[in-house]
Scaffold this motif. Sequence first.
Motif, PDB file in Angstrom:
ATOM      1  N   ILE A 126     -41.176  50.888  63.115  1.00 34.85           N
ATOM      2  CA  ILE A 126     -39.945  51.488  63.651  1.00 34.85           C
ATOM      3  C   ILE A 126     -39.743  52.896  63.083  1.00 34.85           C
ATOM      4  N   LEU A 146     -32.844  44.619  59.308  1.00 36.87           N
ATOM      5  CA  LEU A 146     -33.943  45.270  60.046  1.00 36.87           C
ATOM      6  C   LEU A 146     -33.550  45.513  61.503  1.00 36.87           C
ATOM      7  N   THR A 179     -36.625  41.192  71.215  1.00 37.26           N
ATOM      8  CA  THR A 179     -37.850  40.458  70.873  1.00 37.26           C
ATOM      9  C   THR A 179     -37.826  40.064  69.396  1.00 37.26           C
ATOM     10  N   ALA A 180     -37.411  41.033  68.540  1.00 36.07           N
ATOM     11  CA  ALA A 180     -37.386  40.755  67.105  1.00 36.07           C
ATOM     12  C   ALA A 180     -36.410  39.616  66.785  1.00 36.07           C
ATOM     13  N   ILE A 225     -38.020  36.277  67.779  1.00 33.49           N
ATOM     14  CA  ILE A 225     -39.047  35.898  66.799  1.00 33.49           C
ATOM     15  C   ILE A 225     -38.385  35.406  65.515  1.00 33.49           C
ATOM     16  N   PRO A 255     -35.530  50.724  71.721  1.00 38.03           N
ATOM     17  CA  PRO A 255     -35.186  49.912  70.544  1.00 38.03           C
ATOM     18  C   PRO A 255     -34.372  48.678  70.895  1.00 38.03           C
ATOM     19  N   LEU A 273     -44.734  30.675  54.584  1.00 34.57           N
ATOM     20  CA  LEU A 273     -43.821  31.135  55.644  1.00 34.57           C
ATOM     21  C   LEU A 273     -42.940  32.286  55.151  1.00 34.57           C
ATOM     22  N   PHE A 305     -31.262  48.350  61.800  1.00 38.02           N
ATOM     23  CA  PHE A 305     -32.029  49.590  61.618  1.00 38.02           C
ATOM     24  C   PHE A 305     -32.719  49.984  62.930  1.00 38.02           C
ATOM     25  N   ILE A 306     -33.301  48.981  63.608  1.00 33.48           N
ATOM     26  CA  ILE A 306     -33.991  49.270  64.881  1.00 33.48           C
ATOM     27  C   ILE A 306     -32.997  49.835  65.908  1.00 33.48           C
ATOM     28  N   PHE A 361     -45.782  47.702  68.472  1.00 30.97           N
ATOM     29  CA  PHE A 361     -44.768  46.643  68.483  1.00 30.97           C
ATOM     30  C   PHE A 361     -45.378  45.342  69.002  1.00 30.97           C
ATOM     31  N   ILE A 398     -46.941  32.124  62.972  1.00 33.28           N
ATOM     32  CA  ILE A 398     -46.262  30.837  63.175  1.00 33.28           C
ATOM     33  C   ILE A 398     -47.308  29.726  63.380  1.00 33.28           C
ATOM     34  N   GLY A 457     -37.197  31.901  65.922  1.00 37.20           N
ATOM     35  CA  GLY A 457     -38.347  30.992  65.855  1.00 37.20           C
ATOM     36  C   GLY A 457     -38.765  30.736  64.413  1.00 37.20           C
ATOM     37  N   THR A 458     -38.852  31.798  63.620  1.00 34.66           N
ATOM     38  CA  THR A 458     -39.251  31.665  62.222  1.00 34.66           C
ATOM     39  C   THR A 458     -38.228  30.843  61.444  1.00 34.66           C
ATOM     40  N   LEU A 501     -36.786  46.186  71.966  1.00 39.59           N
ATOM     41  CA  LEU A 501     -37.556  45.737  70.805  1.00 39.59           C
ATOM     42  C   LEU A 501     -36.736  44.766  69.964  1.00 39.59           C
ATOM     43  N   MET A 514     -32.046  39.664  55.710  1.00 39.92           N
ATOM     44  CA  MET A 514     -33.048  40.732  55.741  1.00 39.92           C
ATOM     45  C   MET A 514     -33.375  41.123  57.188  1.00 39.92           C
ATOM     46  N   GLU A 515     -33.539  40.098  58.018  1.00 39.67           N
ATOM     47  CA  GLU A 515     -33.877  40.366  59.427  1.00 39.67           C
ATOM     48  C   GLU A 515     -32.732  41.053  60.157  1.00 39.67           C
ATOM     49  N   PHE A 519     -46.999  43.632  66.284  1.00 38.31           N
ATOM     50  CA  PHE A 519     -46.070  42.839  65.462  1.00 38.31           C
ATOM     51  C   PHE A 519     -45.796  41.483  66.114  1.00 38.31           C
TER      52      PHE A 519
END
Lengths: 458, 113
Positions: A157, B37, B78-79, B82, B72, A142, B40-41, A112, A123, B85-86, B75, B33-34, A115
């Motif tokens: 995961i 995900l 954090t996901a 991120i 999870p 991107l 799912f986590i 993780f 980024i 940020g993206t 996790l 999509m995120e 990742f």
Amino acid sequence: MSAILLIAVPLLAAFLSIMMKKLSSYVLLAVGIFNVVLLLILPDGFVRIGEFNQPLGINLLLDTYSRIALLLLNSLILVITYLNLKSYKTYGTILLLALAGLNGLVLTNDLFNFFVFLEISGIAAYLITTSNKKPRSTFHYLMLGAVGSSLFLFGVIILYAMYGTLNMVGMIRLIQANGNYKEVILPFTLMFIGLGVEAKLLPFNSWVKGVLGNSNTLSGPMIASVYAGSMSFVLGRLITNLFDFQGSLLTVVTIILAVGILAGDLMAFASTKTREILLFSSVAQASIIALLFVNGIIIWAVYLIIANALSKTVMFLVINKATKDIGSDESQDLRGLFIKNILVGVTFTLATLSVMGLPLLVGFKIKLAFLTGLADANHIWLIAIILIASVIEGIYFVRLLVKLWYKGDKEINVSYNFSFKTVFVIIALALLVFGTYSTPLSYLDNSIDTVMEEVNNG
Amino acid sequence: MIQYAAIILFVFGLYGLFTNKNVIKMIISLNVMEVGLNIFIISIGFNSDPNSIAPIISSTNQLSSVFVDPLPQALVLTAIVIGVGTTALGLAIAKNIYKTYNTFELDEMEESA
């Protein structure tokens, strides 16, 4: 002193440099030198963060493999920053972030955490490509990068759900104990596709043309040498230890990579733009490197990554500087570039001939060694594909060199400053010296990667 | 069951990303999509047992009790960060695209490029 400083110091410096933007490149130079010195004195072994033993907590692994990768990427970032000190001085913070992300990516033993560093370095890479002033290409990069890292996370995961750990060494042990490879095909495929986007592997690399085809003296060498090199190193570590492709997945991956080698070289052959020729050649080389890791030829894959990263740094810097001064990267418009720049021409030619794998240069030794390795493993058709690709590569590179050396309709003036020439000469000399005196290359072997040793030792 | 919903959401996002030509819609698809995900986590650590407890060890709650896997949840935090940020970076680039090409449509950019 701990290996964690290789990540923490650039990250801290990145935050601090926001307050002194004009000095950020100098901060980066200082951090880069600190990291290189630190790498030379740090001992090998695991760094346990928070003193948690495996599989709890996050571990960093510093062995010969990661040390070589870190030395290469830290030194290259240092050189590229120094060469762009005047042109791109506000990019220091972003490069510090890239340095922290890439160092973490190479060092981490937690999937993780891997990742997270993939996203941090990603980024930073998107921000570096904004220097091309082509927002559409950056956006494309991107989007693909975000999908790639999401797929990677999806795979991680699923593995966590199956084995209950994120520690790479612990997970390899559990997968080996379970012994059912079919169970892990789906997560491994997702992770491979995710990393394939960043490692420029066909067919996941449609972003490369827009980004490297419009690159400059900062983004070109950063993406084509530093990022490509680092991603090849981390992909290699995962392929060798975790993925360990078997059965039908091995066949599919081998075919994808073999097609990638041929397609990359054919696209370079069909192109008339110099930057496109270089980028498609990089795509083909990335597939060759991955193929070597898949077949367990680790040490020669590592040498190939180093030789490519150094050669492509010279080639992209020469071409991107000329493109900036002339305003075109068509090989026809760059005719006669080396007539007034003989030293630069000689270094560019040596770098190109090394990529092609001609005798007296290090590329030849590497190509000969890995082809012998593939022959020992009875992969005759892979050797045939690499040799066909080498012939195509030879044709388009010789065609390019002839154009750059012989005078065209109009005279062109491109001046390279002393710093550029010094870097070119040092790299060309290194390619030549290790090509003629290759004994040091035999000091290391496939055991430089110690993950499996850790797995077996418990 | 919740995992199927998460995968469907992920596939919807991926489909939207590859079929849309509008920059903003692409960023929204990426977010869908995120979210898929992230769900799912979370679903990996979810425990439907009515006796399950929060993952806190105390004098009354022992390790032997059934509890939700907290990893999870850590996790996914954090996901999410991120992902934000993206998205922020994507929107900043989208603004830059509009400034350069005067449109958000990728097809129209090809014509004007």
